[in-house]
Design an enzyme around this catalytic site. Structure first.
Site: not given
Ligand code: SAH
Length: 465
Positions: A249, A271, A384
């Protein structure tokens, strides 16, 4: 990357070195490992250089380098230990079209010599573009200690056997064969009975592997963590090492993709946040089609695959196709982000439960149990949430949350460009808009950064003031 690493074919090629002291010796010790035709220009060559010349390992011209010398040289080293003289000889060589290195002068050199770990034919070159020679030396020492001294012998025997190994089907079958040779069978046979035994062991090993059926396809749903490659689990690294195909992704950090096996096919199904997205049904189809061909498919998802990653839909597609699958958990963004603000997600007397929310779902802005979230001490990690900030703020205030409730926003958690913004519920929407967040961000309701982290965010706040 200012310098691109390559391995130059020097067999039978001319290489010239101007200088006869320590600097020249250091380069010559490396160059003599190659099969280049080496010529040294020096009026006062060190004893070793004279000895090498007497042994016929290089040609010694007992005077300074002048125009017309070594016109066909591929490489030229200016190693006279005199800056003006180095410049003079380097200019001549460069004018002849030769690639020139001036010892200890990165600026004027067309190439630089890396630190080298030599297990010929396995050669590891380490470069820091001159930034940190100490680091290069430390990495070299580490690798020297880690790689068996006879790795080169195994590699030479293995190379001669490559043809025979082509009887195995390409991809996983061959890879498993070679992995077993280099890491188990080969070293054991070499220590027991020398090179002859290695050759016999290779024949036996090939027969065993030819008898193995091709493995059926398998899908590993792997958590890539929040971005810092060091926050990958060992299992995730192993899965990436084995992968035939990696489906990833947008949020998976580039540094992590680089850890995938070099031959692995990389398929981007990203996405764009709120932009055009590949339909989930297309992603499911790609996963199933790739795995149906046999081999190891790694479905790499940022953070932990079980959080906001539509994992169940992809698993259902695998089940429907009769494909075997497994999950490798990862460090979720909330864990990395809360570490970034030096806080804890639960605390006695403050919150004994934690809510993990998404700012929006498939229908748009996501409704939550606002009354519970509005209570003092409630802690939530909002994924998100950038676009939903105003909505979340409005709902919470409407349900009686205190306007001064602490909020922390962590952008790019665990990445070099991590940013922490401390704010309050009443200022949340405005601060998010002002911060101009471009990376993924996590919003914590009910948590303030601890002091050390807060100082950083204050500096950032000033930048935006
Ligand atoms: N599976 C992922 C989440 C996917 S949804 C997890 O467990 O982290 C995507 C959201 O995750 C983003 O919109 C943001 O809110 C958060 N996110 C992912 N990576 C991030 C990072 N390095 N720092 C802050 N927020 C993050």
């Amino acid at each position: 990357m200012k310098h691109f690493p390559i391995f130059l074919a020097l067999e039978g090629q001319a290489v010239a070195v101007a200088g006869g002291g320590e600097a020249a010796l250091a380069k010559l010790r490396l160059l003599l490992k190659t099969e280049a035709r080496i010529t040294v220009f020096s009026a006062r060559p060190a004893r070793e250089i004279r000895d090498w010349a007497a042994e016929g390992r290089l040609t010694l011209v007992p005077r300074a380098f002048v125009r017309g010398d070594a016109p066909d040289a591929r490489l030229f080293y200016a190693a006279t230990e005199d800056a003006d003289e180095d410049q003079r000889v380097a200019r001549i060589a460069a004018a002849q079209g030769t690639l020139v290195n001036i010892v200890d002068n990165l600026q004027d050199s067309a190439f630089i010599t890396p630190a080298i770990v030599d297990r010929d034919p396995v050669t590891i070159a380490i470069g820091t573009e001159g930034a940190a020679p100490v680091l290069a030396r430390a990495i070299k020492a580490d690798l020297e200690a880690r790689l068996p001294a006879d790795l080169g012998v195994l590699a030479r025997i293995g190379k001669a056997f490559r043809r025979a190994a082509e009887a195995l089907s390409p991809g996983r079958a061959r890879r498993d064969f070679w992995a077993e040779y280099y890491f188990r069978t080969g070293p054991r046979a070499l220590s027991q009975g020398g090179t002859d035994q290695v050759e016999t062991a290779l024949d036996d090993l090939l027969n065993t592997h030819l008898g193995l059926d091709d493995q059926p396809g398998h899908v590993a749903f792997v958590g890539a963590g929040p971005g810092d490659p060091e926050l990958l689990t060992l299992k995730a690294r192993k899965a990436l090492d084995r992968a035939d195909v990696v489906i990833y992704d947008r949020l998976v950090a580039p540094g992590i993709l680089e850890l995938a096996r070099r031959e692995a096919r990389m398929i981007y199904v990203g996405k764009e946040g709120f932009g055009p997205a590949m339909a989930q049904s297309d992603i499911n189809r790609i996963i199933v089609n790739e795995a149906a061909r046999g081999g190891e498919v790694v479905r790499l998802k940022s953070g932990d695959p079980t959080l906001f990653g539509r994992l169940d839909e992809e698993i259902a597609a695998c089940d429907a196709a009769g494909l075997d699958w497994s999950i490798v958990p990862g460090i979720t963004a909330a864990s990395a982000a809360v570490a970034g603000i030096g806080q804890s997600l639960t605390r006695r007397g403050r919150n004994s439960s934690l809510r993990i929310l998404t700012g929006h779902d498939m229908k748009g802005l996501a409704e939550q149990d606002w009354a519970a979230l509005a209570r003092p001490g409630a802690v939530a990690a909002i994924y998100m949430g950038k676009r939903a900030a105003r909505f979340v703020q409005g709902r919470l205030l409407m349900h009686g949350a205190r306007p001064e409730t602490d909020i922390s926003i962590v952008e790019n958690a665990s990445r070099p460009d991590q940013r922490v913004i401390a704010t309050t519920l009443s200022a949340l929407a405005g601060d998010i808009a002002d911060a101009g967040l471009s990376g993924p961000a996590l919003i914590f309701l009910g948590l303030a950064p601890r002091r050390a982290a807060a100082t950083i965010s204050e500096t950032i706040a000033q930048e935006f003031a």
